[in-house]
Design a protein around this motif. Structure first.
Motif, PDB file in Angstrom:
ATOM      1  N   MET A   1      28.748-102.384  52.553  1.00 59.83           N
ATOM      2  CA  MET A   1      28.251-101.196  51.839  1.00 59.83           C
ATOM      3  C   MET A   1      29.179-100.806  50.697  1.00 59.83           C
ATOM      4  SD  MET A   1      26.828 -98.621  54.779  1.00 59.83           S
ATOM      5  CE  MET A   1      26.698 -97.262  53.632  1.00 59.83           C
ATOM      6  N   VAL A   2      30.474-100.772  50.978  1.00 60.59           N
ATOM      7  CA  VAL A   2      31.451-100.398  49.939  1.00 60.59           C
ATOM      8  C   VAL A   2      31.438-101.428  48.817  1.00 60.59           C
ATOM      9  CG1 VAL A   2      33.886 -99.981  49.425  1.00 60.59           C
ATOM     10  CG2 VAL A   2      32.911 -99.127  51.554  1.00 60.59           C
ATOM     11  N   LYS A   3      31.430-102.711  49.190  1.00 57.79           N
ATOM     12  CA  LYS A   3      31.430-103.789  48.193  1.00 57.79           C
ATOM     13  C   LYS A   3      30.216-103.663  47.278  1.00 57.79           C
ATOM     14  CE  LYS A   3      31.012-108.233  49.483  1.00 57.79           C
ATOM     15  NZ  LYS A   3      31.480-109.541  49.997  1.00 57.79           N
ATOM     16  N   ASP A   4      29.069-103.361  47.868  1.00 57.26           N
ATOM     17  CA  ASP A   4      27.825-103.209  47.112  1.00 57.26           C
ATOM     18  C   ASP A   4      27.945-102.063  46.094  1.00 57.26           C
ATOM     19  OD1 ASP A   4      25.076-104.054  46.746  1.00 57.26           O
ATOM     20  OD2 ASP A   4      24.516-102.100  47.593  1.00 57.26           O
ATOM     21  N   ILE A   5      28.446-100.924  46.551  1.00 56.84           N
ATOM     22  CA  ILE A   5      28.623 -99.764  45.666  1.00 56.84           C
ATOM     23  C   ILE A   5      29.576-100.120  44.516  1.00 56.84           C
ATOM     24  CG2 ILE A   5      29.601 -97.428  45.496  1.00 56.84           C
ATOM     25  CD1 ILE A   5      28.672 -97.046  48.485  1.00 56.84           C
ATOM     26  N   LEU A   6      30.695-100.771  44.856  1.00 58.60           N
ATOM     27  CA  LEU A   6      31.715-101.075  43.853  1.00 58.60           C
ATOM     28  C   LEU A   6      31.250-102.101  42.827  1.00 58.60           C
ATOM     29  CD1 LEU A   6      34.898-101.164  46.111  1.00 58.60           C
ATOM     30  CD2 LEU A   6      34.071 -99.301  44.684  1.00 58.60           C
TER      31      LEU A   6
ATOM     32  N   ALA B   1      27.233 -93.231  47.543  1.00 58.46           N
ATOM     33  CA  ALA B   1      27.722 -93.984  46.388  1.00 58.46           C
ATOM     34  C   ALA B   1      28.429 -93.115  45.352  1.00 58.46           C
ATOM     35  CB  ALA B   1      26.574 -94.755  45.746  1.00 58.46           C
ATOM     36  N   ASP B   2      27.835 -91.984  44.995  1.00 56.34           N
ATOM     37  CA  ASP B   2      28.448 -91.158  43.948  1.00 56.34           C
ATOM     38  C   ASP B   2      29.796 -90.599  44.392  1.00 56.34           C
ATOM     39  OD1 ASP B   2      27.147 -89.512  45.773  1.00 56.34           O
ATOM     40  OD2 ASP B   2      26.323 -88.152  44.271  1.00 56.34           O
ATOM     41  N   ARG B   3      29.943 -90.284  45.672  1.00 57.33           N
ATOM     42  CA  ARG B   3      31.217 -89.757  46.187  1.00 57.33           C
ATOM     43  C   ARG B   3      32.288 -90.859  46.189  1.00 57.33           C
ATOM     44  NH1 ARG B   3      35.403 -87.815  46.371  1.00 57.33           N
ATOM     45  NH2 ARG B   3      36.447 -87.075  48.220  1.00 57.33           N
ATOM     46  N   VAL B   4      31.897 -92.075  46.539  1.00 61.01           N
ATOM     47  CA  VAL B   4      32.828 -93.206  46.541  1.00 61.01           C
ATOM     48  C   VAL B   4      33.347 -93.440  45.126  1.00 61.01           C
ATOM     49  CG1 VAL B   4      33.041 -95.714  46.905  1.00 61.01           C
ATOM     50  CG2 VAL B   4      31.762 -94.312  48.550  1.00 61.01           C
ATOM     51  N   ILE B   5      32.448 -93.508  44.166  1.00 59.75           N
ATOM     52  CA  ILE B   5      32.830 -93.769  42.772  1.00 59.75           C
ATOM     53  C   ILE B   5      33.683 -92.631  42.223  1.00 59.75           C
ATOM     54  CG2 ILE B   5      31.939 -94.112  40.426  1.00 59.75           C
ATOM     55  CD1 ILE B   5      31.654 -96.543  42.425  1.00 59.75           C
ATOM     56  N   GLU B   6      33.313 -91.399  42.544  1.00 55.12           N
ATOM     57  CA  GLU B   6      34.088 -90.235  42.085  1.00 55.12           C
ATOM     58  C   GLU B   6      35.532 -90.311  42.612  1.00 55.12           C
ATOM     59  OE1 GLU B   6      34.472 -85.708  43.608  1.00 55.12           O
ATOM     60  OE2 GLU B   6      32.417 -86.406  43.331  1.00 55.12           O
ATOM     61  N   ALA B   7      35.684 -90.617  43.892  1.00 57.98           N
ATOM     62  CA  ALA B   7      37.027 -90.706  44.503  1.00 57.98           C
ATOM     63  C   ALA B   7      37.844 -91.822  43.857  1.00 57.98           C
ATOM     64  CB  ALA B   7      36.905 -90.931  46.007  1.00 57.98           C
ATOM     65  N   ILE B   8      37.213 -92.952  43.600  1.00 60.11           N
ATOM     66  CA  ILE B   8      37.917 -94.091  42.995  1.00 60.11           C
ATOM     67  C   ILE B   8      38.341 -93.776  41.565  1.00 60.11           C
ATOM     68  CG2 ILE B   8      37.561 -96.462  42.179  1.00 60.11           C
ATOM     69  CD1 ILE B   8      36.117 -96.924  44.903  1.00 60.11           C
ATOM     70  N   GLN B   9      37.422 -93.201  40.782  1.00 61.43           N
ATOM     71  CA  GLN B   9      37.755 -92.867  39.396  1.00 61.43           C
ATOM     72  C   GLN B   9      38.903 -91.868  39.355  1.00 61.43           C
ATOM     73  OE1 GLN B   9      33.874 -91.657  37.999  1.00 61.43           O
ATOM     74  NE2 GLN B   9      33.425 -93.693  37.179  1.00 61.43           N
ATOM     75  N   LYS B  10      38.884 -90.893  40.250  1.00 56.20           N
ATOM     76  CA  LYS B  10      39.923 -89.876  40.291  1.00 56.20           C
ATOM     77  C   LYS B  10      41.270 -90.514  40.665  1.00 56.20           C
ATOM     78  CE  LYS B  10      40.346 -86.505  43.489  1.00 56.20           C
ATOM     79  NZ  LYS B  10      39.832 -85.489  44.405  1.00 56.20           N
ATOM     80  N   ALA B  11      41.254 -91.396  41.657  1.00 57.73           N
ATOM     81  CA  ALA B  11      42.491 -92.030  42.116  1.00 57.73           C
ATOM     82  C   ALA B  11      43.092 -92.952  41.050  1.00 57.73           C
ATOM     83  CB  ALA B  11      42.237 -92.820  43.411  1.00 57.73           C
TER      84      ALA B  11
END
Length: 120
Positions: A17-22, A108-118
Motif C-alpha cells: 500500500m505504501v509503495k503504491d502511494i509513493l 494517501a494524502d496524509r502519507v504524502i503530506e507527512a513525507i513532504q513535511k519531513a
C-alpha cells in the motif's frame, strides 16, 4: 532526482500500500524491510532520503530501529507508522527523533503530506 524511501513493515500488504502511494507520487523505493533489524541494515546500505517505519514488528520493533538508525545518522528522516491505540509508542518515537507519524489504515494524502513535511 526522485527522493528514495525505505519502507519498513512486517505486513507485506502494508508495504505494498505504501509503495503504491509513493510510486504514484513520484518517489523512488530504495527498498523494503519486514523487521527492525533489516531496517537498520538496509538503511546502512541504501542511505535512503526517508524511512517509513512500522512500530510493532518482530525481531526489533520500530522504536528500537529508530533509535539505532538515529544513533548512526542523526540526520535520518524517519516517519513512524502505527495502528490506532499506540499513542504512547508514538510519543516515544517522536522523542527519539521521528519526524512524524501516520496512522493505519493509510490515507494517501496524509502519507504524502507527512513525507513532504519531513523532507522539506
Amino acid at each position: 532526482m526522485a527522493e528514495r524511501i525505505l519502507i519498513v513493515d512486517d505486513a507485506a500488504f502494508m508495504r505494498m500500500m505504501v509503495k503504491d502511494i509513493l510510486t504514484k507520487n513520484g518517489y523512488e523505493i530504495a527498498g523494503e524491510a519486514e523487521n527492525g533489524q533489516q531496517a537498520v541494515d538496509m538503511y546502512q546500505e541504501q542511505k535512503p532520503d526517508l524511512v517509513t517505519l512500522d512500530i510493532t514488528m518482530p525481531e526489533k520493533d520500530g522504536i528500537q530501529a529508530l533509535k539505532e538508525i538515529k544513533g548512526k545518522d542523526p540526520e535520518a528522516n524517519i516517519i513512524m507508522c502505527s495502528a490506532m491505540g499506540q499513542q504512547a509508542m508514538v510519543v516515544d518515537a517522536i522523542q527519539a527523533g521521528a519526524k512524524d507519524f501516520i496512522v493505519k489504515p493509510f490515507q494517501a494524502d496524509r502519507v504524502i503530506e507527512a513525507i513532504q513535511k519531513a523532507l522539506s
